[in-house]
Motif scaffolding. Sequence first.
Motif, PDB file in Angstrom:
ATOM      1  N   LEU A  43     -33.590  18.190  24.782  1.00 15.52           N
ATOM      2  CA  LEU A  43     -32.812  18.422  23.533  1.00 15.52           C
ATOM      3  C   LEU A  43     -33.398  18.258  22.370  1.00 15.52           C
ATOM      4  O   LEU A  43     -34.451  17.771  22.068  1.00 15.52           O
ATOM      5  N   VAL A  44     -32.964  19.165  21.602  1.00 11.76           N
ATOM      6  CA  VAL A  44     -33.283  19.076  20.068  1.00 11.76           C
ATOM      7  C   VAL A  44     -32.085  18.783  19.051  1.00 11.76           C
ATOM      8  O   VAL A  44     -31.184  19.184  19.272  1.00 11.76           O
ATOM      9  N   GLY A  45     -32.494  18.010  18.181  1.00  8.51           N
ATOM     10  CA  GLY A  45     -31.031  17.626  17.323  1.00  8.51           C
ATOM     11  C   GLY A  45     -30.944  18.487  16.444  1.00  8.51           C
ATOM     12  O   GLY A  45     -31.867  19.363  15.837  1.00  8.51           O
ATOM     13  N   ASN A  46     -29.795  18.838  15.761  1.00  9.92           N
ATOM     14  CA  ASN A  46     -29.294  19.753  15.015  1.00  9.92           C
ATOM     15  C   ASN A  46     -28.125  19.309  14.298  1.00  9.92           C
ATOM     16  O   ASN A  46     -27.388  18.526  14.811  1.00  9.92           O
ATOM     17  N   LYS A  47     -27.541  20.236  13.140  1.00 13.58           N
ATOM     18  CA  LYS A  47     -26.482  19.890  12.435  1.00 13.58           C
ATOM     19  C   LYS A  47     -25.920  21.278  11.875  1.00 13.58           C
ATOM     20  O   LYS A  47     -26.789  22.040  11.457  1.00 13.58           O
ATOM     21  N   ILE A  48     -24.580  21.414  12.212  1.00 13.11           N
ATOM     22  CA  ILE A  48     -23.863  22.447  11.684  1.00 13.11           C
ATOM     23  C   ILE A  48     -22.841  22.131  10.827  1.00 13.11           C
ATOM     24  O   ILE A  48     -21.715  21.245  11.505  1.00 13.11           O
ATOM     25  N   GLY A  49     -22.924  22.435   9.524  1.00 12.86           N
ATOM     26  CA  GLY A  49     -21.860  21.927   8.554  1.00 12.86           C
ATOM     27  C   GLY A  49     -21.828  20.353   8.731  1.00 12.86           C
ATOM     28  O   GLY A  49     -22.932  19.845   8.195  1.00 12.86           O
ATOM     29  N   GLN A  53     -38.013  24.503  10.742  1.00  7.08           N
ATOM     30  CA  GLN A  53     -38.253  23.332  11.764  1.00  7.08           C
ATOM     31  C   GLN A  53     -38.609  23.994  13.206  1.00  7.08           C
ATOM     32  O   GLN A  53     -37.585  24.679  13.717  1.00  7.08           O
ATOM     33  N   VAL A  54     -39.784  23.809  13.666  1.00  6.47           N
ATOM     34  CA  VAL A  54     -39.966  24.512  15.033  1.00  6.47           C
ATOM     35  C   VAL A  54     -40.742  23.391  15.829  1.00  6.47           C
ATOM     36  O   VAL A  54     -40.984  22.177  15.557  1.00  6.47           O
ATOM     37  N   GLN A  55     -40.513  23.887  17.149  1.00  9.78           N
ATOM     38  CA  GLN A  55     -41.142  22.688  18.173  1.00  9.78           C
ATOM     39  C   GLN A  55     -42.311  23.497  18.908  1.00  9.78           C
ATOM     40  O   GLN A  55     -42.429  24.480  19.086  1.00  9.78           O
ATOM     41  N   PRO A  72     -35.770  28.057  15.799  1.00 10.52           N
ATOM     42  CA  PRO A  72     -34.447  28.119  15.728  1.00 10.52           C
ATOM     43  C   PRO A  72     -33.864  29.676  15.582  1.00 10.52           C
ATOM     44  O   PRO A  72     -34.305  30.343  14.924  1.00 10.52           O
ATOM     45  N   ALA A  73     -32.748  29.681  16.349  1.00 11.24           N
ATOM     46  CA  ALA A  73     -32.048  30.876  16.444  1.00 11.24           C
ATOM     47  C   ALA A  73     -31.385  31.220  15.074  1.00 11.24           C
ATOM     48  O   ALA A  73     -31.264  30.271  14.164  1.00 11.24           O
ATOM     49  N   VAL A  74     -31.042  32.471  14.918  1.00 12.88           N
ATOM     50  CA  VAL A  74     -30.451  32.768  13.427  1.00 12.88           C
ATOM     51  C   VAL A  74     -29.199  31.855  13.178  1.00 12.88           C
ATOM     52  O   VAL A  74     -28.850  31.887  11.871  1.00 12.88           O
ATOM     53  N   ASP A  75     -28.417  31.746  14.172  1.00 14.20           N
ATOM     54  CA  ASP A  75     -27.085  30.824  13.961  1.00 14.20           C
ATOM     55  C   ASP A  75     -27.290  29.410  14.045  1.00 14.20           C
ATOM     56  O   ASP A  75     -26.326  28.536  13.715  1.00 14.20           O
ATOM     57  N   LEU A  76     -28.456  28.775  13.786  1.00  9.60           N
ATOM     58  CA  LEU A  76     -29.018  27.371  13.769  1.00  9.60           C
ATOM     59  C   LEU A  76     -29.416  27.168  12.341  1.00  9.60           C
ATOM     60  O   LEU A  76     -30.071  28.118  11.800  1.00  9.60           O
ATOM     61  N   ASN A  77     -29.139  25.951  11.825  1.00 13.53           N
ATOM     62  CA  ASN A  77     -29.624  25.565  10.658  1.00 13.53           C
ATOM     63  C   ASN A  77     -31.117  25.363  10.690  1.00 13.53           C
ATOM     64  O   ASN A  77     -31.602  24.286  11.313  1.00 13.53           O
ATOM     65  N   GLU A 102     -32.671  21.642   9.750  1.00 10.94           N
ATOM     66  CA  GLU A 102     -32.062  20.758  10.546  1.00 10.94           C
ATOM     67  C   GLU A 102     -32.077  20.931  12.055  1.00 10.94           C
ATOM     68  O   GLU A 102     -31.054  20.952  12.736  1.00 10.94           O
ATOM     69  N   PHE A 103     -33.410  20.968  12.524  1.00  9.85           N
ATOM     70  CA  PHE A 103     -33.699  21.216  13.817  1.00  9.85           C
ATOM     71  C   PHE A 103     -34.931  20.699  14.519  1.00  9.85           C
ATOM     72  O   PHE A 103     -35.788  21.153  14.176  1.00  9.85           O
ATOM     73  N   ARG A 104     -34.731  19.313  14.906  1.00  9.15           N
ATOM     74  CA  ARG A 104     -35.649  18.642  15.089  1.00  9.15           C
ATOM     75  C   ARG A 104     -35.910  17.561  16.363  1.00  9.15           C
ATOM     76  O   ARG A 104     -34.784  17.209  16.678  1.00  9.15           O
ATOM     77  N   ASP A 105     -37.103  16.930  16.386  1.00  8.74           N
ATOM     78  CA  ASP A 105     -37.196  15.611  17.131  1.00  8.74           C
ATOM     79  C   ASP A 105     -36.606  15.990  18.629  1.00  8.74           C
ATOM     80  O   ASP A 105     -35.718  15.330  19.197  1.00  8.74           O
ATOM     81  N   PRO A 106     -37.287  16.810  19.344  1.00  9.32           N
ATOM     82  CA  PRO A 106     -37.290  16.885  20.714  1.00  9.32           C
ATOM     83  C   PRO A 106     -37.394  15.781  21.686  1.00  9.32           C
ATOM     84  O   PRO A 106     -38.156  14.876  21.351  1.00  9.32           O
ATOM     85  N   THR A 107     -36.440  15.577  22.744  1.00 10.44           N
ATOM     86  CA  THR A 107     -36.710  14.550  23.629  1.00 10.44           C
ATOM     87  C   THR A 107     -37.422  14.718  24.592  1.00 10.44           C
ATOM     88  O   THR A 107     -38.205  15.725  24.884  1.00 10.44           O
ATOM     89  N   THR A 108     -37.939  13.361  25.268  1.00 14.65           N
ATOM     90  CA  THR A 108     -38.438  13.494  26.588  1.00 14.65           C
ATOM     91  C   THR A 108     -37.990  14.613  27.538  1.00 14.65           C
ATOM     92  O   THR A 108     -36.768  14.927  27.565  1.00 14.65           O
ATOM     93  N   GLY A 109     -38.818  15.226  28.342  1.00 16.17           N
ATOM     94  CA  GLY A 109     -38.002  16.210  29.037  1.00 16.17           C
ATOM     95  C   GLY A 109     -37.628  15.551  30.526  1.00 16.17           C
ATOM     96  O   GLY A 109     -38.124  14.408  30.917  1.00 16.17           O
ATOM     97  N   TRP A 110     -36.845  16.200  31.327  1.00 14.72           N
ATOM     98  CA  TRP A 110     -36.382  15.765  32.468  1.00 14.72           C
ATOM     99  C   TRP A 110     -35.878  17.314  33.289  1.00 14.72           C
ATOM    100  O   TRP A 110     -35.732  18.096  32.830  1.00 14.72           O
TER     101      TRP A 110
END
Length: 398
Positions: free
Chosen positions: A205-211, A150-152, A179-184, A187-195
């Motif tokens: 922000l980008v949603g992510n899960k580790i474990g 998953q990429v943005q 996604p960097a090598v240390d990210l899943n 499971e790397f998706r759904d960027p927020t509105t920027g501020w």
Amino acid sequence: MASSCLPSFAWIFALFFFFFFSDRIDVVKASRRIFKNPDSAETGSITSTKYRTAYHFQPPQHWINDPNGPMYYNGIYHLFYQYNPYAAVWGNISWGHSVSTDLVRWTGVGLAIAPTEPYEANGCWSGSATILPGNKPVILYTSSNARKEQVQNVAYPKNLSDPFLREWTKPDHNPIIEPAVDLNASEFRDPTTGWLGEDGLWRVLVGNKIGAGGRAILYRSKDFVHWVRAKDPLSYSSGSGMWECPDFFPSDGGNKYVLKMSLDDTRTDHYMLGSYDKVKDLFVPDGEFVDYRRWPRYDYGNFYASKTFFDEGKGRRILWGWSNESDSVSDDIAKGWAGIQTIPRVVWLDKRRRQLLQWPVEELESLRRKHVRLHDVELGTGGLVEVKGLKVLQASGC
């Protein structure tokens, strides 16, 4: 994707719509119900358009899910959404696009984004819209490549003079965040509105899960093209599972912020209130919200993958959510549609600054037709009163 329809808070909306509306409005439609004693073969069929909801947003046909990139731009409301342009099941995921001047009556203007590039081999997924300096909107969205990484990516309007922004283009420098090598990477998706921070840098922000832990990964950029990952996530939790469709916004113009996440494991939308350290880029939740099992929910009905946007025209924050249906896949295929967007709601912070409040947007009052008034009615033990002169077929959607 939750299976329940109207427990708790959603009952308030069901009763509200029961008394609020009294006739069918053929504007936006969707839904199915099972009828024990149909009047005829036609009215009992799930394929009858008579039983599509009249007050919730839905395109004429096919599958929809997450609301994406809602925005108010030059007097027009834009709603994008996850859409399969070919069938009533998930797949071929693109960005459908509809426009409105009142949040009630919508006109479809075609696909904004469709999978055409190698980095979109498995679809164009959820994301957000941001208005850049110079009044230029940009869409930031997730895609899944052939390796299911998953990429943005970004997309820009092709013609800013088009009031409906019907065509969008993808620059050659996509993807802009990988996604960097240390990210899943799956499971790397759904960027927020920027501020924009006080240092002049954009943040998303980008949603992510580790474990088993979910987190909101923070990225910064000078130009909305080149992004650098922050050392620490804006916030994280252990045991909550993947954070989908994160959302982050100030609740009252002050130092109280809302961090919302859609929990993939439970298919429920939760939020935390807290303070935002703009120097360290850390969200500090209020004490009662530290444990993810105690996070409040936007809605206890069938409500997921929600997204808010700030309506500059009326100075309010508006909440959209996706409500899927309980039909089987075969039923969805037969009737030709699946999924609706919930009624748009205004959200604000309560006076105690401890929870969010919400109510349908005021524009919905334009749907009122025949009024039914009850006076001096005594409720018996059962608490049921027959209301005559009111059609309620369209009042049963979540």
